[in-house]
Design a protein around this motif. Structure first.
Motif, PDB file in Angstrom:
ATOM      1  N   LEU A 165      53.363  14.370  26.572  1.00  0.00           N
ATOM      2  CA  LEU A 165      52.957  13.082  26.002  1.00  0.00           C
ATOM      3  C   LEU A 165      52.776  13.186  24.487  1.00  0.00           C
ATOM      4  O   LEU A 165      53.246  12.312  23.736  1.00  0.00           O
ATOM      5  CB  LEU A 165      51.654  12.612  26.657  1.00  0.00           C
ATOM      6  N   VAL A 166      52.127  14.253  24.033  1.00  0.00           N
ATOM      7  CA  VAL A 166      51.926  14.448  22.591  1.00  0.00           C
ATOM      8  C   VAL A 166      53.273  14.595  21.879  1.00  0.00           C
ATOM      9  O   VAL A 166      53.462  14.076  20.776  1.00  0.00           O
ATOM     10  CB  VAL A 166      51.032  15.681  22.335  1.00  0.00           C
ATOM     11  N   GLY A 167      54.210  15.299  22.512  1.00  0.00           N
ATOM     12  CA  GLY A 167      55.544  15.442  21.918  1.00  0.00           C
ATOM     13  C   GLY A 167      56.233  14.098  21.763  1.00  0.00           C
ATOM     14  O   GLY A 167      56.852  13.817  20.722  1.00  0.00           O
ATOM     15  N   TRP A 168      56.129  13.257  22.794  1.00  0.00           N
ATOM     16  CA  TRP A 168      56.731  11.918  22.716  1.00  0.00           C
ATOM     17  C   TRP A 168      56.057  11.080  21.635  1.00  0.00           C
ATOM     18  O   TRP A 168      56.727  10.383  20.859  1.00  0.00           O
ATOM     19  CB  TRP A 168      56.612  11.223  24.064  1.00  0.00           C
ATOM     20  N   LEU A 169      54.730  11.144  21.561  1.00  0.00           N
ATOM     21  CA  LEU A 169      54.001  10.381  20.551  1.00  0.00           C
ATOM     22  C   LEU A 169      54.393  10.813  19.137  1.00  0.00           C
ATOM     23  O   LEU A 169      54.626   9.976  18.253  1.00  0.00           O
ATOM     24  CB  LEU A 169      52.489  10.559  20.749  1.00  0.00           C
ATOM     25  N   THR A 170      54.465  12.119  18.932  1.00  0.00           N
ATOM     26  CA  THR A 170      54.814  12.642  17.606  1.00  0.00           C
ATOM     27  C   THR A 170      56.216  12.219  17.189  1.00  0.00           C
ATOM     28  O   THR A 170      56.453  11.792  16.054  1.00  0.00           O
ATOM     29  CB  THR A 170      54.694  14.177  17.600  1.00  0.00           C
ATOM     30  N   SER A 171      57.163  12.332  18.130  1.00  0.00           N
ATOM     31  CA  SER A 171      58.545  11.952  17.846  1.00  0.00           C
ATOM     32  C   SER A 171      58.657  10.446  17.593  1.00  0.00           C
ATOM     33  O   SER A 171      59.336  10.014  16.647  1.00  0.00           O
ATOM     34  CB  SER A 171      59.438  12.356  19.022  1.00  0.00           C
ATOM     35  N   SER A 172      57.986   9.657  18.416  1.00  0.00           N
ATOM     36  CA  SER A 172      58.048   8.196  18.259  1.00  0.00           C
ATOM     37  C   SER A 172      57.399   7.757  16.960  1.00  0.00           C
ATOM     38  O   SER A 172      57.883   6.835  16.287  1.00  0.00           O
ATOM     39  CB  SER A 172      57.363   7.516  19.456  1.00  0.00           C
ATOM     40  N   LEU A 173      56.310   8.436  16.586  1.00  0.00           N
ATOM     41  CA  LEU A 173      55.637   8.102  15.332  1.00  0.00           C
ATOM     42  C   LEU A 173      56.562   8.351  14.137  1.00  0.00           C
ATOM     43  O   LEU A 173      56.633   7.529  13.213  1.00  0.00           O
ATOM     44  CB  LEU A 173      54.351   8.925  15.191  1.00  0.00           C
ATOM     45  N   ALA A 174      57.283   9.460  14.177  1.00  0.00           N
ATOM     46  CA  ALA A 174      58.230   9.757  13.090  1.00  0.00           C
ATOM     47  C   ALA A 174      59.329   8.701  13.028  1.00  0.00           C
ATOM     48  O   ALA A 174      59.736   8.266  11.937  1.00  0.00           O
ATOM     49  CB  ALA A 174      58.820  11.149  13.296  1.00  0.00           C
ATOM     50  N   ASP A 175      59.832   8.271  14.196  1.00  0.00           N
ATOM     51  CA  ASP A 175      60.870   7.232  14.233  1.00  0.00           C
ATOM     52  C   ASP A 175      60.364   5.920  13.653  1.00  0.00           C
ATOM     53  O   ASP A 175      61.088   5.232  12.921  1.00  0.00           O
ATOM     54  CB  ASP A 175      61.337   7.017  15.671  1.00  0.00           C
ATOM     55  N   MET A 176      59.121   5.573  13.999  1.00  0.00           N
ATOM     56  CA  MET A 176      58.563   4.301  13.521  1.00  0.00           C
ATOM     57  C   MET A 176      58.349   4.291  12.014  1.00  0.00           C
ATOM     58  O   MET A 176      58.328   3.242  11.389  1.00  0.00           O
ATOM     59  CB  MET A 176      57.229   4.019  14.225  1.00  0.00           C
ATOM     60  N   GLN A 177      58.171   5.451  11.443  1.00  0.00           N
ATOM     61  CA  GLN A 177      57.863   5.539  10.007  1.00  0.00           C
ATOM     62  C   GLN A 177      59.112   5.572   9.122  1.00  0.00           C
ATOM     63  O   GLN A 177      58.998   5.495   7.908  1.00  0.00           O
ATOM     64  CB  GLN A 177      56.997   6.781   9.745  1.00  0.00           C
ATOM     65  N   THR A 178      60.289   5.705   9.759  1.00  0.00           N
ATOM     66  CA  THR A 178      61.520   5.690   8.958  1.00  0.00           C
ATOM     67  C   THR A 178      61.814   4.268   8.496  1.00  0.00           C
ATOM     68  O   THR A 178      61.460   3.296   9.168  1.00  0.00           O
ATOM     69  CB  THR A 178      62.713   6.224   9.769  1.00  0.00           C
ATOM     70  N   ARG A 179      62.478   4.134   7.366  1.00  0.00           N
ATOM     71  CA  ARG A 179      62.807   2.812   6.815  1.00  0.00           C
ATOM     72  C   ARG A 179      64.290   2.675   6.517  1.00  0.00           C
ATOM     73  O   ARG A 179      64.692   1.903   5.638  1.00  0.00           O
ATOM     74  CB  ARG A 179      61.982   2.564   5.551  1.00  0.00           C
TER      75      ARG A 179
END
Length: 301
Positions: A165-179
């Motif tokens: 779950l933490v791995g998914w959260l970390t990866s998704s957070l990085a994706d959301m922060q891209t512009r």
């Protein structure tokens, strides 16, 4: 003295849920015998004297604890002396219990001597209670081992699921922060569609996973408390606090990304409108220029 000792043993090993004042020593011994022989055919123990005269009760008591020593199903109630002799012989040879009684002391009298019966039965109780105590210790050890194994497996399960779950959260957070939204409004619209699908798909699924992980950790804590075991905490990065912080950060990143996408889409729409407007005016100007050029080149002027 003997009856007092019998009661203490019975109270410790067999009827600890019955208050000492509720039973006499003989009552406790009688209850123990009744519990151990319950369900045996032709055995009904109502007292510590006449209920034992056909020998089946003695045999049942031995068979309950050592079924390898007596073939109880082959015994008949009418063979009183033979049954008693069998029980006393087995007890002497295999259980090291002194032969305090003979068959005739039990079956050839109107009522066996209660003191002698209690003394002999106390020997059987002491023998079987001690073995039962050892068995109880083994069962307790086995239970502790089983509980430890179960708790370890639950901890491993939590660690594996929380790590995922933490791995998914970390990866998704990085994706959301891209512009990197692309160059056209179509590119941005595609990104916005993917974000909405993400919220209704993977994000919803991971919400359920998060709840399951939290529930698992609560179950572990409850089991450890119920079994009087020390509390357990996962590593810092896998605690519910750390997971919730990542989750909250992801929620904010999702909002920011959606806002950024919509802002970029509005900007591109405006630019595209201005481009279309400029192109329209440029087309009109080009057409006017062609017309004027043709006019100037006209030889009739």
């Amino acid at each position: 003295m003997i009856l007092g000792t019998i009661w203490l043993l019975i109270h410790k090993f067999e009827v600890s849920d019955i208050s000492e004042a509720a039973l006499t020593a003989k009552d406790g011994l009688l209850l123990w015998c009744q519990n151990k022989t319950a369900g045996y055919k032709n055995v009904k123990i109502d007292n510590l004297t006449n209920s034992w005269q056909d020998g089946l009760a003695f045999c049942a008591l031995i068979h309950k604890h050592r079924p390898d020593l007596i073939k109880f199903d082959q015994l008949q109630p009418e063979n009183k002396a033979e049954n008693l002799a069998l029980a006393f012989d087995v007890a002497t040879k295999n259980l090291d219990i002194p032969r305090l009684l003979d068959p005739e002391d039990v079956c050839d009298v109107t009522r066996p001597d209660e003191r002698s019966m209690v003394t002999y039965l106390s020997q059987l109780f002491a023998k079987f209670a001690s073995s039962q105590k050892s068995e109880l210790c083994v069962r307790r050890i086995e239970r502790v081992i089983a509980l430890t194994d179960l708790n370890d497996r639950m901890k491993q399960d939590y660690t594996a699921r929380a790590t995922k779950l933490v791995g998914w959260l970390t990866s998704s957070l990085a994706d959301m922060q891209t512009r990197n939204f692309g160059m056209t409004s179509g590119d941005v619209e595609d990104k916005l569609t993917l974000l909405l699908r993400y919220k209704s798909g993977p994000k919803t699924q991971q919400t359920s996973v998060k709840l399951e992980v939290e529930g698992l950790l609560n179950n572990i804590a409850t089991k450890l408390w119920a079994d009087s075991r020390p509390p357990w905490s996962p590593e810092d990065a896998l605690t519910t606090k750390a997971i919730n912080e990542l989750w909250d950060a992801l929620q904010e990143a999702e909002k920011d990304r959606e806002a950024a996408l919509r802002s970029e889409l509005a900007r591109l729409h405006k630019l595209e409108y201005l481009v279309r407007k400029f192109s329209g005016k440029a087309d009109l100007f080009n057409a006017w220029m062609v017309e004027k050029k043709e006019y100037l080149l006209n030889d009739d002027l």
